[in-house]
Scaffold this motif. Structure first.
Motif, short mmCIF file in Angstrom:
data_model
loop_
_atom_site.label_atom_id
_atom_site.label_comp_id
_atom_site.label_asym_id
_atom_site.label_seq_id
_atom_site.Cartn_x
_atom_site.Cartn_y
_atom_site.Cartn_z
N ARG A 4 4.01 5.75 -9.19
CA ARG A 4 5.43 6.01 -8.96
C ARG A 4 6.04 4.90 -8.12
NH1 ARG A 4 7.45 10.82 -9.44
NH2 ARG A 4 5.54 11.88 -8.79
N LYS A 5 5.32 4.50 -7.06
CA LYS A 5 5.83 3.42 -6.20
C LYS A 5 5.91 2.09 -6.95
CE LYS A 5 5.62 1.36 -1.75
NZ LYS A 5 5.53 1.64 -0.38
N LEU A 6 5.02 1.90 -7.92
CA LEU A 6 5.07 0.68 -8.75
C LEU A 6 6.23 0.70 -9.74
CD1 LEU A 6 1.41 -0.19 -9.84
CD2 LEU A 6 2.88 -1.41 -8.24
N MET A 64 0.85 -1.17 0.00
CA MET A 64 0.00 0.00 0.00
C MET A 64 0.90 1.24 0.00
SD MET A 64 -2.98 1.22 2.63
CE MET A 64 -3.71 -0.39 2.64
N ASN A 65 0.57 2.17 -0.84
CA ASN A 65 1.32 3.41 -0.97
C ASN A 65 0.69 4.46 -0.06
OD1 ASN A 65 3.14 5.30 -2.12
ND2 ASN A 65 1.50 6.03 -3.43
N VAL A 66 1.50 5.11 0.79
CA VAL A 66 0.99 6.15 1.68
C VAL A 66 1.83 7.41 1.50
CG1 VAL A 66 0.61 6.82 4.10
CG2 VAL A 66 0.25 4.44 3.40
N HIS A 67 1.16 8.53 1.36
CA HIS A 67 1.84 9.81 1.40
C HIS A 67 1.02 10.76 2.27
CE1 HIS A 67 -0.92 10.66 -1.93
NE2 HIS A 67 -0.77 11.92 -1.64
N GLN A 68 1.63 11.89 2.62
CA GLN A 68 0.97 12.81 3.53
C GLN A 68 0.61 14.11 2.84
OE1 GLN A 68 3.77 12.90 6.88
NE2 GLN A 68 2.28 11.67 8.00
N ASP A 107 -6.34 12.06 -6.97
CA ASP A 107 -5.53 12.13 -8.19
C ASP A 107 -4.04 12.08 -7.85
OD1 ASP A 107 -5.59 12.45 -11.11
OD2 ASP A 107 -4.52 14.33 -10.68
N VAL A 108 -3.64 12.78 -6.82
CA VAL A 108 -2.24 12.72 -6.37
C VAL A 108 -1.92 11.30 -5.89
CG1 VAL A 108 -0.58 13.57 -4.67
CG2 VAL A 108 -2.12 15.17 -5.83
N ALA A 109 -2.86 10.68 -5.19
CA ALA A 109 -2.65 9.32 -4.70
C ALA A 109 -2.42 8.35 -5.85
CB ALA A 109 -3.84 8.87 -3.85
N MET A 110 -3.18 8.52 -6.95
CA MET A 110 -2.99 7.65 -8.12
C MET A 110 -1.59 7.85 -8.70
SD MET A 110 -2.90 7.68 -11.74
CE MET A 110 -3.77 9.13 -12.27
N THR A 111 -1.16 9.09 -8.83
CA THR A 111 0.17 9.37 -9.37
C THR A 111 1.25 8.76 -8.50
OG1 THR A 111 -0.66 11.42 -10.33
CG2 THR A 111 1.72 11.22 -10.10
N GLU A 112 1.13 8.92 -7.20
CA GLU A 112 2.12 8.37 -6.27
C GLU A 112 2.07 6.84 -6.22
OE1 GLU A 112 4.61 10.10 -5.03
OE2 GLU A 112 3.74 11.83 -6.07
#
Length: 132
Positions: free
Chosen positions: A37-39, A1-5, A29-34
């Motif tokens: 990126r993590k993938l 799971m990708n997490v950002h703040q 939308d930012v969550a999708m981009t990040e």
């Protein structure tokens, strides 16, 4: 799971002092981009590979309000992968508090013809590897 703040900024709050509801789609939308990126797929490389995901459905569920200066954790995970589409679930939390969930369906599009097209094999494989 990708997490950002994300810290809620003053201009993102409505007259009641809550994070304005439309801003949740921006966070998603930012969550999708990040997430990509993590993938290993920064957005520019994703598009260059033939993936140009467009939102065709978004369902938002609000649990508690977020307010100016709150520090939010935003996580995304893949819920489904099809031939030309995929689903993401974005969860917004503040500490242990669930703030909102955004369910998204994306379709891969050919921008020139405005039609759907299959996801590139490498992108589809990356999504399938992490799908719930």
């Amino acid at each position: 799971m990708n997490v950002h703040q994300h810290r809620v900024r003053y201009h993102e709050a409505d007259a009641q002092g809550f994070l304005f509801n439309a801003r949740y789609l921006e966070l998603a939308d930012v969550a999708m981009t990040e997430f990509f990126r993590k993938l290993g797929w920064p957005y520019g490389e994703l598009v260059a590979a033939g993936a140009d995901p467009s939102v065709v459905s978004a369902t938002l569920s609000f649990r508690k309000p977020a307010r100016f200066d709150d520090l939010l954790n935003i996580s995304a995970h893949c819920t489904r992968v099809g031939v030309s589409s995929f689903g993401l679930e974005v969860e917004v939390t503040r500490g242990a508090d669930a703030i909102a969930t955004v369910q998204l369906v994306y379709v891969n599009v050919d921008a020139a013809s405005a039609t759907s097209r299959p996801l590139p094999d490498r992108v589809s494989a990356a999504l399938r590897a992490v799908a719930a």
